[in-house]
Design an enzyme around this catalytic site. Structure first.
Site, PDB file in Angstrom:
ATOM      1  N   ARG A  14       3.272   6.767   6.316  1.00  0.00           N
ATOM      2  CA  ARG A  14       3.934   7.339   5.143  1.00  0.00           C
ATOM      3  C   ARG A  14       2.962   7.700   4.014  1.00  0.00           C
ATOM      4  O   ARG A  14       3.314   8.404   3.084  1.00  0.00           O
ATOM      5  CB  ARG A  14       5.018   6.359   4.644  1.00  0.00           C
ATOM      6  CG  ARG A  14       6.213   6.268   5.575  1.00  0.00           C
ATOM      7  CD  ARG A  14       7.046   5.019   5.345  1.00  0.00           C
ATOM      8  NE  ARG A  14       6.443   3.825   5.953  1.00  0.00           N
ATOM      9  CZ  ARG A  14       7.018   2.621   5.983  1.00  0.00           C
ATOM     10  NH1 ARG A  14       8.208   2.437   5.418  1.00  0.00           N
ATOM     11  NH2 ARG A  14       6.411   1.592   6.541  1.00  0.00           N
ATOM     12  N   GLY A  21      -0.632  -6.909   4.888  1.00  0.00           N
ATOM     13  CA  GLY A  21      -1.853  -6.502   4.189  1.00  0.00           C
ATOM     14  C   GLY A  21      -1.615  -5.456   3.124  1.00  0.00           C
ATOM     15  O   GLY A  21      -2.538  -5.042   2.429  1.00  0.00           O
ATOM     16  N   ASN A  43      13.368  -8.645   1.730  1.00  0.00           N
ATOM     17  CA  ASN A  43      12.326  -9.423   2.412  1.00  0.00           C
ATOM     18  C   ASN A  43      10.963  -8.901   1.955  1.00  0.00           C
ATOM     19  O   ASN A  43      10.664  -7.722   2.093  1.00  0.00           O
ATOM     20  CB  ASN A  43      12.488  -9.233   3.931  1.00  0.00           C
ATOM     21  CG  ASN A  43      11.280  -9.740   4.704  1.00  0.00           C
ATOM     22  OD1 ASN A  43      10.637 -10.704   4.295  1.00  0.00           O
ATOM     23  ND2 ASN A  43      10.980  -9.084   5.823  1.00  0.00           N
ATOM     24  N   ALA A  58     -35.443  16.233 -30.851  1.00  0.00           N
ATOM     25  CA  ALA A  58     -34.416  16.982 -30.123  1.00  0.00           C
ATOM     26  C   ALA A  58     -35.055  17.902 -29.087  1.00  0.00           C
ATOM     27  O   ALA A  58     -36.081  18.526 -29.351  1.00  0.00           O
ATOM     28  CB  ALA A  58     -33.597  17.812 -31.100  1.00  0.00           C
ATOM     29  N   ASN A 112       3.841   1.479   0.793  1.00  0.00           N
ATOM     30  CA  ASN A 112       4.090   2.383   1.923  1.00  0.00           C
ATOM     31  C   ASN A 112       3.791   3.836   1.571  1.00  0.00           C
ATOM     32  O   ASN A 112       3.491   4.635   2.443  1.00  0.00           O
ATOM     33  CB  ASN A 112       5.537   2.263   2.389  1.00  0.00           C
ATOM     34  CG  ASN A 112       5.825   0.892   2.977  1.00  0.00           C
ATOM     35  OD1 ASN A 112       4.943   0.259   3.541  1.00  0.00           O
ATOM     36  ND2 ASN A 112       7.048   0.431   2.819  1.00  0.00           N
ATOM     37  N   LEU A 134      -1.288  -9.434   8.257  1.00  0.00           N
ATOM     38  CA  LEU A 134      -1.018  -8.343   9.202  1.00  0.00           C
ATOM     39  C   LEU A 134      -1.542  -7.036   8.607  1.00  0.00           C
ATOM     40  O   LEU A 134      -1.026  -6.552   7.601  1.00  0.00           O
ATOM     41  CB  LEU A 134       0.481  -8.240   9.491  1.00  0.00           C
ATOM     42  CG  LEU A 134       1.157  -9.546   9.930  1.00  0.00           C
ATOM     43  CD1 LEU A 134       2.616  -9.287  10.286  1.00  0.00           C
ATOM     44  CD2 LEU A 134       0.427 -10.199  11.098  1.00  0.00           C
TER      45      LEU A 134
HETATM   46  C1  UD1 Z   1       8.071  -4.829   6.417  1.00  0.00           C
HETATM   47  C2  UD1 Z   1       9.252  -5.675   6.859  1.00  0.00           C
HETATM   48  C3  UD1 Z   1      10.401  -5.477   5.879  1.00  0.00           C
HETATM   49  C4  UD1 Z   1       9.949  -5.829   4.485  1.00  0.00           C
HETATM   50  C5  UD1 Z   1       8.690  -5.033   4.096  1.00  0.00           C
HETATM   51  C6  UD1 Z   1       8.131  -5.569   2.788  1.00  0.00           C
HETATM   52  C7  UD1 Z   1       9.106  -5.735   9.312  1.00  0.00           C
HETATM   53  C8  UD1 Z   1       9.680  -5.216  10.589  1.00  0.00           C
HETATM   54  N1  UD1 Z   1       9.661  -5.275   8.188  1.00  0.00           N
HETATM   55  O1  UD1 Z   1       8.485  -3.459   6.500  1.00  0.00           O
HETATM   56  O2  UD1 Z   1      11.500  -6.308   6.239  1.00  0.00           O
HETATM   57  O3  UD1 Z   1      10.977  -5.581   3.553  1.00  0.00           O
HETATM   58  O4  UD1 Z   1       7.676  -5.186   5.092  1.00  0.00           O
HETATM   59  O5  UD1 Z   1       7.026  -4.842   2.356  1.00  0.00           O
HETATM   60  O6  UD1 Z   1       8.209  -6.547   9.348  1.00  0.00           O
HETATM   61  N2  UD1 Z   1       1.422  -4.270  10.941  1.00  0.00           N
HETATM   62  C9  UD1 Z   1       0.592  -4.719  11.934  1.00  0.00           C
HETATM   63  N3  UD1 Z   1       0.863  -4.399  13.232  1.00  0.00           N
HETATM   64  C10 UD1 Z   1       1.942  -3.676  13.586  1.00  0.00           C
HETATM   65  C11 UD1 Z   1       2.813  -3.213  12.574  1.00  0.00           C
HETATM   66  C12 UD1 Z   1       2.529  -3.535  11.251  1.00  0.00           C
HETATM   67  O7  UD1 Z   1      -0.404  -5.392  11.664  1.00  0.00           O
HETATM   68  O8  UD1 Z   1       2.120  -3.441  14.798  1.00  0.00           O
HETATM   69  C13 UD1 Z   1       1.109  -4.594   9.539  1.00  0.00           C
HETATM   70  C14 UD1 Z   1       0.934  -3.361   8.687  1.00  0.00           C
HETATM   71  O9  UD1 Z   1      -0.438  -2.967   8.663  1.00  0.00           O
HETATM   72  C15 UD1 Z   1       1.388  -3.839   7.311  1.00  0.00           C
HETATM   73  C16 UD1 Z   1       2.382  -4.943   7.620  1.00  0.00           C
HETATM   74  O10 UD1 Z   1       2.203  -5.285   8.992  1.00  0.00           O
HETATM   75  O11 UD1 Z   1       0.324  -4.354   6.551  1.00  0.00           O
HETATM   76  C17 UD1 Z   1       3.832  -4.496   7.389  1.00  0.00           C
HETATM   77  O12 UD1 Z   1       4.079  -3.335   8.158  1.00  0.00           O
HETATM   78  P1  UD1 Z   1       4.839  -2.089   7.549  1.00  0.00           P
HETATM   79  O13 UD1 Z   1       4.903  -1.035   8.572  1.00  0.00           O
HETATM   80  O14 UD1 Z   1       4.292  -1.766   6.225  1.00  0.00           O
HETATM   81  O15 UD1 Z   1       6.303  -2.717   7.376  1.00  0.00           O
HETATM   82  P2  UD1 Z   1       7.451  -2.222   6.402  1.00  0.00           P
HETATM   83  O16 UD1 Z   1       8.129  -1.064   6.999  1.00  0.00           O
HETATM   84  O17 UD1 Z   1       6.950  -2.094   5.026  1.00  0.00           O
HETATM   85 CA    CA Z   2       4.981  -2.220   4.080  1.00  0.00          CA
END
Ligand code: UD1
Ligand code: CA
Length: 483
Positions: free
Chosen positions: A18, A104, A172, A383, A230, A11
């Protein structure tokens, strides 16, 4: 392990608000690579049917990173959360039975850990297996809610924690293994019940549990592996771990690294046995260093290829250059792209080279610029020697034969050839070829004027004799005119 019933889903569509950046989060770098590249590389050895990367923000740039690594991409636009991202990926998952899902932005995960997660999932006959970690400071992460020693009832996001749940320190990682036929119906029941109005993949866990499906959580051995990026502070932490792992691997392979925490080494760098790396060195790109070399403090090597027993003295820069065995460079040298120093050649302080071939045993000891130049074996460059290789439009070559002696402060105006064994007189501006064994001399003849200095001092002293203020001013004016 055969994994042709498995798909990997990464993902990577989010913006990364942030980070406060113009660059999409997964394109930020840590440990010498973009975040998403690390994740693709960690999952590639699983030999899944397919690696699907969900892209959104700066989709083209993310695709340009992952497609060469044999991943395919699907576009999530707009981004409605991690659960929505999975739904977007659904049609690309083909006939896979299982999916390993990774964010990702958590690039430290190791292949071994993913293999263990898959085994735990298969052996436990689970609908979902979460990779979890126990952290001293769990803030910012979703928490794993267990209903027994082994089974999980749900994941609660940080923003939705009750005061009691806030103390749970099992988090998680957002890395999971799912049985897809169990995931899809659960995701269909998930609602965007959060302030961002997003579909959370984490809510599918509680939905599965509610239908009596088995959800497991496997605690990772080294909790650093699940660090997410983040914030900029997270990026720095993750980078620090990658750099430490790389240095440790090199030390295990017989490399000495002094004050290792000050040394920065990119992932593809190779270093031979008994090489010594001093504090604050940076080894970048595809740099490859042989055995028994010394890379001294403050030096930065980028895409450099070094043979054995090479010494790079302090504060030298070497970029896209090749240094054969027993070469010495620096201190304070700058070898730019296309420099090739042959065996035993020496470049000293305040020397800059670019597209320069320096022959075996040749010496360029100080204060020199060699661009588009060839120096034959055993030649000595004095030099202050400068090759004038550029006329504002084109670059021209300078060809110096073997055993040549270039006197100090010579300017070689290219294109020009200096034949084997020739001498160039110090201070010459050479615009024409010099034949082998000849002398090139191109400078004004010296004129000595006997007694001139003594007379000058006498005149100046006479003009300075104390007089009245007005005549003093006058005499100064006359002495100036005389000069
Ligand atoms: C997420 C988890 C959280 C976990 C944490 C660990 C969820 C709701 N929460 O939170 O439980 O502890 O990761 O690091 O999943 N992304 C998409 N499409 C979207 C939203 C996000 O592809 O619509 C991708 C982001 O690019 C990222 C990943 O999903 O790579 C995680 O998203 P992020 O917003 O970082 O989630 P966290 O708030 O860190
Ligand atoms: Ca994250």
């Amino acid at each position: 392990m055969s994994n042709n019933d498995l798909t990997v889903v990464i993902l990577a569509a989010g913006k990364g608000t942030r980070l406060k950046s113009g660059l999409a989060k997964v394109l930020h770098r840590a440990g010498g690579r973009t975040l998403v590249e690390h994740v693709v590389r960690a999952s590639a050895p699983l030999k899944a049917r397919e690696t699907v990367v969900v892209v959104g923000h700066q989709a083209e740039q993310v695709a340009a990173v992952v497609e060469p690594l044999e991943a395919i991409t699907v576009l999530q636009h707009p981004q409605h959360g991690t659960g929505h991202a999975m739904l977007v990926a659904k049609r690309s998952l083909g006939r896979a039975k299982f999916a390993v899902v990774l964010p990702g932005d958590a690039p430290l995960v190791r292949t071994e850990t993913l293999k263990e997660l898959i085994s735990a999932h298969r052996n436990g006959n689970a609908a979902a297996t979460i990779l979890s970690a126990v952290l001293a400071d769990p803030s910012g992460y979703g928490r794993v809610i267990r209903k027994s020693e082994t089974a999980v009832s749900g994941i609660v996001e940080e923003s939705q924690l009750t005061d009691e749940q806030r103390d749970i320190n099992e988090i998680n990682s957002a890395i999971y293994c799912f049985t897809l036929e169990k995931l899809w119906p659960a995701l269909a029941r998930v609602k965007p019940n959060n302030k961002h109005r997003e579909l959370y993949l984490t809510d599918a866990i509680a939905a599965m549990n509610a239908k009596g499906e088995t959800v497991l959580a496997q605690v990772v051995g080294d909790s650093r592996e699940v660090l997410g990026c983040n914030t900029r502070a997270n990026l720095a932490d993750v980078d620090r771990v990658f750099r430490e792992w790389k240095r440790n691997a090199l030390m295990d392979a017989g490399v000495t690294i002094q004050l290792p925490e000050t040394v920065l080494i990119d992932p593809d760098v190779v270093v031979g046995e008994d090489t010594v790396i001093e504090p604050t060195v940076q080894l970048l790109g595809k740099t490859k260093i042989g055995a028994r070399c010394t890379i001294r403090t403050g030096s930065v090597l980028t895409d450099a290829i070094l043979g054995d027993e090479v010494t790079v003295e302090p504060h030298s820069l070497v970029v896209a250059s090749r240094l054969e065995n027993s070469v010495t460079v620096g201190p304070f040298a700058r070898l730019r792209i296309g420099t090739h120093m042959k065996r035993g050649a020496r470049v000293g302080n305040f020397v800059e080279t670019k597209k320069a071939v320096i022959g075996e045993g040749a010496k360029v000891p100080h204060l020199t610029y060699l661009g588009d130049a060839k120096v034959g074996p055993k030649s000595n460059i004095g030099a202050g020697t400068i090759t004038c290789n550029y006329d504002g439009f084109h670059k021209y070559p300078t060809n110096i034969g073997k055993g040549v002696f270039i006197g100090s402060d010579s300017v070689l105006v290219a294109p020009v050839r200096i034949g084997d064994g020739a001498y160039i007189a110090a201070g010459s501006t050479i615009t024409e070829n010099v034949p082998a064994q000849g002398l090139g001399i191109a400078r004004g003849r010296q004129v000595n004027k006997p007694g001139w200095a003594a007379k000058k001092r006498r005149d100046l002293a006479a003009a300075e004799k104390p007089k009245s203020a007005s005549s003093k001013r006058k005499s100064r004016r006359t002495s100036k005119r005389r000069r």
